[in-house]
Design an enzyme around this catalytic site. Structure first.
Site, PDB file in Angstrom:
ATOM      1  N   LYS A   1       0.791  -1.300  12.547  1.00 29.89           N
ATOM      2  CA  LYS A   1       1.908  -1.273  11.590  1.00 29.89           C
ATOM      3  C   LYS A   1       3.074  -0.402  12.068  1.00 29.89           C
ATOM      4  O   LYS A   1       4.226  -0.678  11.727  1.00 29.89           O
ATOM      5  CB  LYS A   1       1.425  -0.806  10.214  1.00 29.89           C
ATOM      6  CG  LYS A   1       0.511  -1.822   9.526  1.00 29.89           C
ATOM      7  CD  LYS A   1       0.160  -1.390   8.115  1.00 29.89           C
ATOM      8  CE  LYS A   1      -0.829  -2.368   7.478  1.00 29.89           C
ATOM      9  NZ  LYS A   1      -1.141  -2.005   6.082  1.00 29.89           N
TER      10      LYS A   1
ATOM     11  N   ASP B   1       3.097  -3.646   1.014  1.00 28.85           N
ATOM     12  CA  ASP B   1       1.894  -2.984   0.488  1.00 28.85           C
ATOM     13  C   ASP B   1       2.155  -2.260  -0.835  1.00 28.85           C
ATOM     14  O   ASP B   1       1.383  -2.381  -1.790  1.00 28.85           O
ATOM     15  CB  ASP B   1       1.348  -1.981   1.508  1.00 28.85           C
ATOM     16  CG  ASP B   1       0.675  -2.660   2.698  1.00 28.85           C
ATOM     17  OD1 ASP B   1       0.097  -3.742   2.514  1.00 28.85           O
ATOM     18  OD2 ASP B   1       0.738  -2.095   3.803  1.00 28.85           O
TER      19      ASP B   1
END
Ligand code: ATR
Length: 275
Positions: free
Chosen positions: A65, A101
């Site tokens: 990420k 997220d």
């Protein structure tokens, strides 16, 4: 057919292909979604090859990420705030990096679980990437307070400093676990990685106000260690992060396809599968 994928290492366990296949079927979108295993030192090459082969976008998971953040040549404000990217969109302008997220967490809490955040005192446990990604979306709900608490207090204090003055509401506060003694909260969210090592964060008792739920970003076939200790400590309800997983996927799907899929049936099916 438009191609998408999730890239990570490991990747075989990923539920994203099943989730996105269900979204595509439900919304009548013609797309193909696969799982890509990238070597630890081969993230950028894997992305480039997928893009060259006609790929339209990627989900990015552990451990890439941060590399995805660096690879993107434009980033959404929520990706900038998270310091990490879990969704890439390829278009004529290059590579857009987003992070869905935190939005997935907030939507699971407010929409699926009926947990209001506005005007509530929120305790966020952890100060790693998972916690960081949640802060701006939580602040955007205008809570009465947001306290970030971490085993290593200095990291929580630093995160609170980074997010100071980001909203006109209350400022986030950072502290260690011991300093929570005597405080109570309306929602407690576990963003630590403790459940991965079958542990619960070592918290003082009495953190749950009347009616307050506990939420673990991790999930499994039963209660996580955090959920089990939260029940003992008086949480009124407990939830795991399976809904967050499905909701962050829905946010990515929305970014790519311009359509928000319904998540309830997909979440129910996944729940049956992991039971
Ligand atoms: P992630 O990207 O999942 O957030 P990370 O950036 O490595 O992973 O952060 C892990 C977080 O879980 C940290 O907040 C860590 O606390 P420390 O900063 O004190 O290391 C927390 N964590 C991991 N194991 C824990 C445990 N057993 N109890 C409490 N916190 C734990």
């Amino acid at each position: 057919m438009d191609r998408y994928a999730v890239v990570g290492n490991p990747i075989a366990h990923s539920k994203s292909p099943a989730i996105h296949a269900a979204f595509a079927a439900q919304t009548g979108q013609q797309l193909q979604y696969e799982a890509l295993l990238a070597p630890p030192d081969g993230f950028a090459d894997t992305v480039a090859a997928f893009r060259t082969a006609g790929g339209r976008g990627l989900n990015v998971t552990v451990p890439f990420k941060l590399e995805a953040f660096a690879l993107a040549d434009r980033r959404t404000p929520r990706a900038e705030a998270a310091g990490a990217v879990n969704t890439l969109l390829f278009d004529d302008h290059g590579i857009l990096g987003d992070n869905t997220d935190g939005a997935g967490l907030v939507r699971d809490l407010t929409h699926n679980l009926g947990v209001p955040l506005t005007g509530r005192r929120i305790l966020l446990l952890g100060a790693g990437g998972a916690a960081r990604g949640a802060i701006l979306p939580l602040l955007a709900e205008h809570p009465a307070a947001l306290v970030i608490a971490n085993r290593t207090a200095s990291k929580a204090i630093e995160l609170a400093r980074i997010f100071a003055d980001r909203t006109n509401g209350p400022q986030p506060a950072g502290c260690g676990f011991a300093e929570l003694a005597g405080s109570s909260f309306d929602v407690v969210i576990n963003a630590t990685a403790a459940s991965l090592s079958a542990q619960a964060p070592d918290l003082p008792p009495g953190l749950y106000a009347a009616g307050a739920p506990a939420y673990d970003m991790m999930y499994g076939s039963g209660d996580t260690p955090f959920m089990a200790t939260a029940r003992q400590d008086g949480a009124a309800a407990v939830a795991d992060g399976l809904g967050m997983l499905v909701e962050q996927a829905a946010e990515s799907f929305l970014l790519w396809r311009g359509v928000r899929p319904e998540t309830a049936a997909v979440l129910a099916q996944l729940r049956r599968q992991i039971a």
